[in-house]
Scaffold this motif. Structure first.
Motif, PDB file in Angstrom:
ATOM      1  N   MET A   1       0.940  -1.759  -0.162  1.00  0.00           N
ATOM      2  CA  MET A   1      -0.157   0.106   0.153  1.00  0.00           C
ATOM      3  C   MET A   1       1.027   0.755  -0.098  1.00  0.00           C
ATOM      4  SD  MET A   1      -3.209   1.404   2.336  1.00  0.00           S
ATOM      5  CE  MET A   1      -2.031   1.857   3.803  1.00  0.00           C
ATOM      6  N   ARG A   2       1.079   1.879  -0.557  1.00  0.00           N
ATOM      7  CA  ARG A   2       1.757   3.104  -1.374  1.00  0.00           C
ATOM      8  C   ARG A   2       0.514   4.435  -0.947  1.00  0.00           C
ATOM      9  NH1 ARG A   2       3.853  -0.261  -5.334  1.00  0.00           N
ATOM     10  NH2 ARG A   2       5.466  -0.432  -4.415  1.00  0.00           N
ATOM     11  N   SER A   3       1.217   5.159  -0.439  1.00  0.00           N
ATOM     12  CA  SER A   3       0.250   6.873  -0.393  1.00  0.00           C
ATOM     13  C   SER A   3       0.433   7.105  -1.652  1.00  0.00           C
ATOM     14  CB  SER A   3       1.088   8.279   0.340  1.00  0.00           C
ATOM     15  OG  SER A   3       2.193   8.142   0.185  1.00  0.00           O
ATOM     16  N   GLN A   4      -0.131   8.677  -1.371  1.00  0.00           N
ATOM     17  CA  GLN A   4      -0.141   9.538  -3.139  1.00  0.00           C
ATOM     18  C   GLN A   4       0.928   9.937  -3.521  1.00  0.00           C
ATOM     19  OE1 GLN A   4      -1.252  10.755   0.246  1.00  0.00           O
ATOM     20  NE2 GLN A   4      -0.995  12.717  -0.120  1.00  0.00           N
ATOM     21  N   PHE A   5       1.828   9.552  -2.799  1.00  0.00           N
ATOM     22  CA  PHE A   5       3.485  10.172  -3.442  1.00  0.00           C
ATOM     23  C   PHE A   5       4.281   9.017  -4.247  1.00  0.00           C
ATOM     24  CE2 PHE A   5       1.963  12.678   0.877  1.00  0.00           C
ATOM     25  CZ  PHE A   5       2.118  14.265  -0.329  1.00  0.00           C
ATOM     26  N   GLU A  10       8.205   1.062   2.764  1.00  0.00           N
ATOM     27  CA  GLU A  10       6.682   1.711   3.035  1.00  0.00           C
ATOM     28  C   GLU A  10       6.567   2.704   3.770  1.00  0.00           C
ATOM     29  OE1 GLU A  10       7.200  -2.493   2.353  1.00  0.00           O
ATOM     30  OE2 GLU A  10       8.157  -1.097   3.225  1.00  0.00           O
ATOM     31  N   ALA A  11       5.480   3.935   3.400  1.00  0.00           N
ATOM     32  CA  ALA A  11       5.292   4.817   4.473  1.00  0.00           C
ATOM     33  C   ALA A  11       4.972   4.964   6.253  1.00  0.00           C
ATOM     34  CB  ALA A  11       4.188   5.268   3.958  1.00  0.00           C
ATOM     35  N   LEU A  12       5.728   5.803   6.893  1.00  0.00           N
ATOM     36  CA  LEU A  12       5.309   5.487   8.302  1.00  0.00           C
ATOM     37  C   LEU A  12       4.314   6.747   8.739  1.00  0.00           C
ATOM     38  CD1 LEU A  12       6.029   4.680  11.116  1.00  0.00           C
ATOM     39  CD2 LEU A  12       8.619   6.537  11.271  1.00  0.00           C
ATOM     40  N   PHE A  13       3.506   6.485   9.017  1.00  0.00           N
ATOM     41  CA  PHE A  13       2.041   6.988   9.766  1.00  0.00           C
ATOM     42  C   PHE A  13       1.950   6.798  11.074  1.00  0.00           C
ATOM     43  CE2 PHE A  13       0.955   5.196   5.492  1.00  0.00           C
ATOM     44  CZ  PHE A  13       0.070   6.131   5.027  1.00  0.00           C
ATOM     45  N   LEU A  14       3.144   8.327  11.253  1.00  0.00           N
ATOM     46  CA  LEU A  14       2.660   8.525  13.199  1.00  0.00           C
ATOM     47  C   LEU A  14       2.108   9.263  14.041  1.00  0.00           C
ATOM     48  CD1 LEU A  14       7.169   8.674  13.835  1.00  0.00           C
ATOM     49  CD2 LEU A  14       5.158   6.317  14.409  1.00  0.00           C
ATOM     50  N   THR A  15       0.659   8.399  14.120  1.00  0.00           N
ATOM     51  CA  THR A  15      -0.791   9.504  14.406  1.00  0.00           C
ATOM     52  C   THR A  15      -1.627   8.270  15.164  1.00  0.00           C
ATOM     53  OG1 THR A  15      -2.814  10.539  13.759  1.00  0.00           O
ATOM     54  CG2 THR A  15      -2.230   8.363  12.199  1.00  0.00           C
ATOM     55  N   ALA A 231       6.345  -1.473  13.973  1.00  0.00           N
ATOM     56  CA  ALA A 231       5.727  -1.381  12.855  1.00  0.00           C
ATOM     57  C   ALA A 231       6.667  -1.844  11.640  1.00  0.00           C
ATOM     58  CB  ALA A 231       4.217  -1.364  12.032  1.00  0.00           C
ATOM     59  N   TRP A 232       7.389  -0.176  11.219  1.00  0.00           N
ATOM     60  CA  TRP A 232       7.080  -0.269  10.210  1.00  0.00           C
ATOM     61  C   TRP A 232       9.441  -0.616  10.034  1.00  0.00           C
ATOM     62  CZ3 TRP A 232      12.530   2.893   9.228  1.00  0.00           C
ATOM     63  CH2 TRP A 232      12.691   3.073   7.929  1.00  0.00           C
ATOM     64  N   VAL A 233       9.475  -0.779  11.510  1.00  0.00           N
ATOM     65  CA  VAL A 233      11.055  -1.629  11.667  1.00  0.00           C
ATOM     66  C   VAL A 233      10.521  -3.242  11.290  1.00  0.00           C
ATOM     67  CG1 VAL A 233      13.016  -1.813  13.369  1.00  0.00           C
ATOM     68  CG2 VAL A 233      11.788   0.057  13.400  1.00  0.00           C
ATOM     69  N   MET A 234       9.155  -4.017  11.865  1.00  0.00           N
ATOM     70  CA  MET A 234       9.798  -5.110  11.563  1.00  0.00           C
ATOM     71  C   MET A 234       9.575  -5.059   9.812  1.00  0.00           C
ATOM     72  SD  MET A 234       9.533  -6.438  14.400  1.00  0.00           S
ATOM     73  CE  MET A 234       8.877  -5.780  15.546  1.00  0.00           C
TER      74      MET A 234
END
Length: 377
Positions: A1-5, A10-15, A231-234
């Motif tokens: 799954m990719r963002s619009q960029f 993989e994107a990291l969503f820290l939210t 999760a991003w590191v994994m």
């Protein structure tokens, strides 16, 4: 799954939370009409990517990630039972897993029975009408004994129970419990999946129905969520997992053979060797001997300590599945909470060391071990 960029990594969503276009959109998100994200305790785009990747790797329909391996084990067990139920588990478990089965679950009215995992008759005899979960790890920690997963799955299903397998030692590369009949597989992703000593994590895998009916509500309400960063590191760890495990497995086999021929070693346990008591079973349900070797040092605890203290390349640590080779003394660390009698029954003695083989050059490891064994004499 990719963002619009269109990023490659993989994107990291820290939210923590998510914004909605309208109150109606928020309502739809919460009542399930819109499948988007609500709150990162429930789900998160980066965590969801890791879960999807783990399900594909394991060959199952769904996965849910947790903050630690023990969070995965605890949730997997507690999500399946209620007061009045019964659990059957192998005696040879990691100390914290035994705590969950022996002490935590009974506090909430869930009885448990521990059996010799190698004895199929004991599994059969322990089953009750109220047995809902059967739990095992194979290979076991730290004695590397094996449980016949397919046979235990058949016993569990005949009794109306589901089988949960802790597959940490074998990794997804060397053993596929779902192909052998398991209903749920758990991992401490802290181990080989991260595999580089960076982050804690865990994951529960199963069918979509199992995750939806047994795990989803429990995880949502109790909150053992994996952080998006971890999760991003994994996810990065998964990219090299096959290469790392293959190299570690090959080195572990070489080291086990070296130890078996050394006069300072009285016993070597490695599932990939023909002298392992369950070598035939290992060949049948595993694709390799694994990344860990257990062995007894002549001279007991004092000699084992002298040997470990003399190592220069291999580090003393209770972790495993790391890119760095790690050694531990189970009787005084990972299994020290168990009584001496229980440890003896599991085959854990004061002479035993557990070696988790890393990615260092195998010749350097063999030289380090040989030199340290001279100090154990």
């Amino acid at each position: 799954m990719r963002s619009q960029f269109g990023e490659v990594s993989e994107a990291l969503f820290l939210t923590q939370g998510y914004a909605y276009d309208s109150m109606e959109a928020a309502e739809a998100r919460f009542n399930g009409g819109d499948p988007g994200f609500v709150y990162s305790r429930f789900s998160n785009p980066t965590v969801a990517m890791f879960e999807a990747r783990m399900a594909l790797l394991e060959g199952c329909e769904a996965a849910r990630a947790t903050a630690t391996g023990m969070a995965a084990v605890t949730a997997a067990m507690m999500g399946q039972v209620q007061a009045g139920d019964h659990v059957v588990a192998a005696k040879a478990l990691f100390g914290s897993c035994r705590y969950v089965v022996e002490e935590l679950l009974p506090r909430f009215g869930v009885a448990s029975t521990l059996v010799d995992g190698e004895d199929l008759d004991q599994w059969r005899a322990a089953m009750r009408p109220e047995t809902k979960v059967v739990f095992l790890e194979s290979p076991t920690n730290p004695t590397l004994s094996l449980v016949d997963i397919a046979a235990v799955a058949e016993i569990a299903h005949a009794g109306g129970a589901l089988l949960t397998v802790d597959n940490v030692f074998a990794t997804p590369m060397l053993q596929s419990p779902f192909e052998l009949g398991a209903d749920c597989v758990v991992y401490s992703t802290t181990k080989h999946i991260d595999g580089q000593g960076r982050c804690l994590g865990g994951v529960i895998l199963g069918s979509q129905d199992f995750i939806d009916t047994k795990m989803q509500t429990f995880l949502r309400q109790t909150g053992p969520a994996l952080s998006p960063f971890n999760a991003w590191v994994m996810l990065k760890g998964l990219e090299t997992l096959p290469l790392r495990v293959a190299a570690q497995d090959a080195s572990a086999s070489r080291i086990a053979d070296f130890l078996a021929d050394h006069k300072q070693i009285s016993r070597v346990i490695y599932p990939g060797r023909d002298d392992h008591p369950q070598a035939e079973l290992a060949r049948r349900q595993m694709k390799g001997g694994g990344t860990l070797v257990a062995f007894d040092v002549v001279g007991g605890k004092p000699a084992a300590f002298r040997f470990a203290n003399a190592l220069k390349v291999i580090l003393i640590s209770n972790n495993l599945g790391d890119a760095k080779s790690l050694i531990t003394h189970p009787a005084t660390t990972t299994h020290q909470r168990l009584s001496a009698e229980v440890r003896a029954g599991l085959g854990i003695n004061d002479a035993m060391l557990r070696l988790s083989v890393g990615l260092e050059d195998v010749h350097d490891l063999l030289e380090d071990i040989g030199r340290a064994l001279d100090h154990a004499d």
